[in-house]
Design a protein around this motif. Structure first.
Motif, PDB file in Angstrom:
ATOM      1  N   UNK A 260      51.775  32.111  45.422  1.00 20.46           N
ATOM      2  CA  UNK A 260      52.141  30.792  44.907  1.00 20.46           C
ATOM      3  C   UNK A 260      50.947  29.860  44.785  1.00 20.46           C
ATOM      4  N   UNK A 261      49.874  30.122  45.537  1.00 19.27           N
ATOM      5  CA  UNK A 261      48.756  29.197  45.509  1.00 19.27           C
ATOM      6  C   UNK A 261      49.020  28.008  46.412  1.00 19.27           C
ATOM      7  N   UNK A 262      48.228  26.938  46.314  1.00 15.98           N
ATOM      8  CA  UNK A 262      47.126  26.757  45.369  1.00 15.98           C
ATOM      9  C   UNK A 262      45.960  27.683  45.674  1.00 15.98           C
ATOM     10  N   UNK A 263      45.090  27.926  44.680  1.00 17.84           N
ATOM     11  CA  UNK A 263      43.986  28.854  44.903  1.00 17.84           C
ATOM     12  C   UNK A 263      42.999  28.344  45.943  1.00 17.84           C
ATOM     13  N   UNK A 264      42.572  29.252  46.806  1.00 15.83           N
ATOM     14  CA  UNK A 264      41.526  28.954  47.780  1.00 15.83           C
ATOM     15  C   UNK A 264      40.442  30.004  47.605  1.00 15.83           C
ATOM     16  N   UNK A 265      39.289  29.593  47.101  1.00 11.11           N
ATOM     17  CA  UNK A 265      38.205  30.524  46.794  1.00 11.11           C
ATOM     18  C   UNK A 265      37.482  30.937  48.066  1.00 11.11           C
ATOM     19  N   UNK A 266      37.366  32.252  48.278  1.00  9.31           N
ATOM     20  CA  UNK A 266      36.630  32.782  49.421  1.00  9.31           C
ATOM     21  C   UNK A 266      35.221  33.221  49.038  1.00  9.31           C
ATOM     22  N   UNK A 267      35.049  33.763  47.836  1.00  6.91           N
ATOM     23  CA  UNK A 267      33.734  34.291  47.461  1.00  6.91           C
ATOM     24  C   UNK A 267      33.582  34.348  45.951  1.00  6.91           C
ATOM     25  N   UNK A 268      32.349  34.151  45.518  1.00  6.83           N
ATOM     26  CA  UNK A 268      31.955  34.392  44.135  1.00  6.83           C
ATOM     27  C   UNK A 268      30.972  35.548  44.138  1.00  6.83           C
ATOM     28  N   UNK A 269      31.194  36.530  43.265  1.00  6.15           N
ATOM     29  CA  UNK A 269      30.404  37.762  43.271  1.00  6.15           C
ATOM     30  C   UNK A 269      29.756  37.946  41.904  1.00  6.15           C
ATOM     31  N   UNK A 270      28.432  38.074  41.895  1.00  8.71           N
ATOM     32  CA  UNK A 270      27.708  38.360  40.654  1.00  8.71           C
ATOM     33  C   UNK A 270      27.149  39.773  40.715  1.00  8.71           C
ATOM     34  N   UNK A 271      27.318  40.532  39.613  1.00  2.77           N
ATOM     35  CA  UNK A 271      26.773  41.885  39.535  1.00  2.77           C
ATOM     36  C   UNK A 271      26.034  42.045  38.211  1.00  2.77           C
ATOM     37  N   UNK A 272      24.822  42.594  38.229  1.00  5.12           N
ATOM     38  CA  UNK A 272      24.094  42.835  36.975  1.00  5.12           C
ATOM     39  C   UNK A 272      24.719  43.994  36.204  1.00  5.12           C
ATOM     40  N   UNK A 273      24.320  44.198  34.962  1.00  2.00           N
ATOM     41  CA  UNK A 273      24.836  45.342  34.203  1.00  2.00           C
ATOM     42  C   UNK A 273      24.520  46.654  34.919  1.00  2.00           C
ATOM     43  N   UNK A 274      25.367  47.652  34.694  1.00  2.00           N
ATOM     44  CA  UNK A 274      25.126  48.957  35.296  1.00  2.00           C
ATOM     45  C   UNK A 274      26.361  49.816  35.246  1.00  2.00           C
ATOM     46  N   UNK A 275      26.203  51.078  35.615  1.00  2.00           N
ATOM     47  CA  UNK A 275      27.323  52.010  35.618  1.00  2.00           C
ATOM     48  C   UNK A 275      27.926  52.226  34.250  1.00  2.00           C
ATOM     49  N   UNK A 276      27.114  52.042  33.197  1.00  4.49           N
ATOM     50  CA  UNK A 276      27.615  52.163  31.831  1.00  4.49           C
ATOM     51  C   UNK A 276      28.182  50.882  31.273  1.00  4.49           C
ATOM     52  N   UNK A 277      28.323  49.834  32.133  1.00  4.68           N
ATOM     53  CA  UNK A 277      28.859  48.552  31.665  1.00  4.68           C
ATOM     54  C   UNK A 277      27.701  47.704  31.162  1.00  4.68           C
ATOM     55  N   UNK A 278      27.745  47.202  29.904  1.00  8.51           N
ATOM     56  CA  UNK A 278      26.555  46.615  29.283  1.00  8.51           C
ATOM     57  C   UNK A 278      26.264  45.163  29.632  1.00  8.51           C
ATOM     58  N   UNK A 279      27.127  44.489  30.371  1.00  9.70           N
ATOM     59  CA  UNK A 279      26.896  43.075  30.639  1.00  9.70           C
ATOM     60  C   UNK A 279      27.150  42.768  32.107  1.00  9.70           C
ATOM     61  N   UNK A 280      26.658  41.631  32.607  1.00  7.29           N
ATOM     62  CA  UNK A 280      26.921  41.265  33.993  1.00  7.29           C
ATOM     63  C   UNK A 280      28.409  40.994  34.213  1.00  7.29           C
ATOM     64  N   UNK A 281      28.810  40.990  35.481  1.00  2.99           N
ATOM     65  CA  UNK A 281      30.167  40.603  35.838  1.00  2.99           C
ATOM     66  C   UNK A 281      30.113  39.480  36.868  1.00  2.99           C
ATOM     67  N   UNK A 282      31.055  38.567  36.761  1.00  2.00           N
ATOM     68  CA  UNK A 282      31.194  37.468  37.704  1.00  2.00           C
ATOM     69  C   UNK A 282      32.637  37.471  38.197  1.00  2.00           C
ATOM     70  N   UNK A 283      32.799  37.535  39.521  1.00  3.03           N
ATOM     71  CA  UNK A 283      34.142  37.635  40.064  1.00  3.03           C
ATOM     72  C   UNK A 283      34.447  36.562  41.080  1.00  3.03           C
ATOM     73  N   UNK A 284      35.716  36.236  41.204  1.00  2.00           N
ATOM     74  CA  UNK A 284      36.202  35.262  42.182  1.00  2.00           C
ATOM     75  C   UNK A 284      37.196  35.960  43.107  1.00  2.00           C
ATOM     76  N   UNK A 285      36.950  35.873  44.407  1.00  2.00           N
ATOM     77  CA  UNK A 285      37.868  36.431  45.401  1.00  2.00           C
ATOM     78  C   UNK A 285      38.611  35.271  46.055  1.00  2.00           C
TER      79      UNK A 285
END
Length: 352
Positions: A260-285
């Motif tokens: 139900x939320x409200x959202x509570x952010x625990x972490x922001x994750x940045x990953x460079x390109x790799x594993x065949x994936x051509x662009x970076x990824x940015x994630x929210x936990x």
């Protein structure tokens, strides 16, 4: 996001006209779609260099996380007889399209030898039906006089008050933030679109961190990723979604729970390109909270994605995960415990 529609077998009668079997296009269909467009839509066919360039552009956009949807009818010779391709883009919302998503029907093409069989109607109808499942409710296209009756039957209407106008980049050059305009002898300033091509692009994702009532992390076991077997609940952001919306949607799809939320952010994750994936990824936990034993027992997994849900003390996860994955899980647990949001940029493809 809705997965591609599987083709349905059609009964064949010797000498009969083949019933159109419509299927969702895959990235592997990009070149065939480009060639169909070149041959039967454009006023001047493209050369091989441009065929290649357009194919390279279209291929990733036809993936689940891309902004392009297409439906095709296969030919008996292995090529494509007909296709309809739509480009999804954001617009300012109105009551008629509250999600602010529109789609331009960019390509509708049928090979001349199979026309007058209802192929164009079949692929366009499949495209529009599918886009509606993605909450696209505004559709646009440019129709020839020959095709206009079909589109009217499908619900499109023209407006005598509107005029189609086009301009090439050379006629619409604009000053871009951070770029100083030059004089007539200088190189022309790039357009906003050209400038946008020079800045980094990234994929977004959203996840939820759940524990049991004893604060032991909960994770699900992937059926498709042996290199990264244990995962938080979540996934890649669909077009038009915010990371929290992604986390909520994926949670419902993967374990049958809607936070139900409200959202509570625990972490922001940045990953460079790799594993065949051509662009970076940015994630929210985000913090999913604590689940009771009854809630955990009631979890229903999607068998196409996961086959087990498990709760362990943090230390118990170490031997089951790549080092990078465990370090990320540990940082998320620390953020939950301390209330200090974590920033993680040490995770990368290949080191888990």
């Amino acid at each position: 996001m809705t997965d591609p529609v599987a083709p349905v077998a059609a009964a064949r009668t010797p000498g009969a006209v083949r019933r159109p079997v419509v299927r969702a296009a895959l990235p592997a269909d990009a070149e065939s779609i480009v060639r169909l467009r070149s041959a039967y839509v454009l006023s001047k066919p493209m050369d091989e260099e441009w065929i290649l360039r357009c194919t390279e552009e279209l291929t990733p956009r036809l993936a689940r996380v891309g902004d392009t949807r297409a439906f095709v009818i296969d030919s008996e010779d292995g090529s494509i007889d007909a296709c309809a391709l739509g480009l999804i883009h954001p617009v300012l919302p109105l009551p008629a399209y509250p999600k602010g998503l529109a789609a331009r029907v960019h390509v509708v093409a049928t090979r001349p030898d199979v026309r007058r069989r209802g192929y164009a109607r079949a692929v366009v109808s499949a495209l529009l039906d599918h886009l509606r499942t993605e909450q696209v409710t505004l559709f646009e296209l440019h129709a020839s006089e020959e095709a206009a009756p079909l589109y009217r039957e499908l619900g499109f209407a023209g407006s005598p008050a509107l005029m189609r106008m086009t301009a090439t980049a050379t006629a619409t050059q604009m000053t871009v933030p951070g770029v100083q305009p030059g004089n007539a002898a200088d190189t022309p300033s790039p357009t906003l679109e050209q400038y946008a091509e020079t800045v980094p692009k990234a994929t977004l994702w959203g996840c939820l961190y759940f524990t049991d009532e004893d604060d032991r992390p909960l994770q699900v076991h992937s059926v498709y990723s042996p290199a990264y077997p244990w995962q938080l609940v979540g996934g890649t952001t669909d077009l038009g979604e915010h990371p929290w919306q992604t986390a909520v949607r994926e949670c419902g799809e993967e374990i049958g729970i809607t936070p139900a939320g409200p959202p509570r952010l625990l972490a922001t994750v940045f990953s460079p390109p790799g594993g065949g994936w051509p662009c970076p990824t940015i994630g929210c936990v985000f913090d999913g909270g604590r689940l009771t034993a009854a809630q955990i027992r009631a979890i229903t997994l999607n068998p196409e994605e996961h086959d087990e849900v498990r709760v362990l003390p943090l230390a118990g996860w170490k031997e089951l995960m790549p080092p990078g994955d465990f370090a990320r899980l540990s940082a998320v647990e620390e953020a939950r415990r301390t209330g200090v949001t974590a920033y993680i940029d040490s995770w990368g493809w290949g080191n888990g």
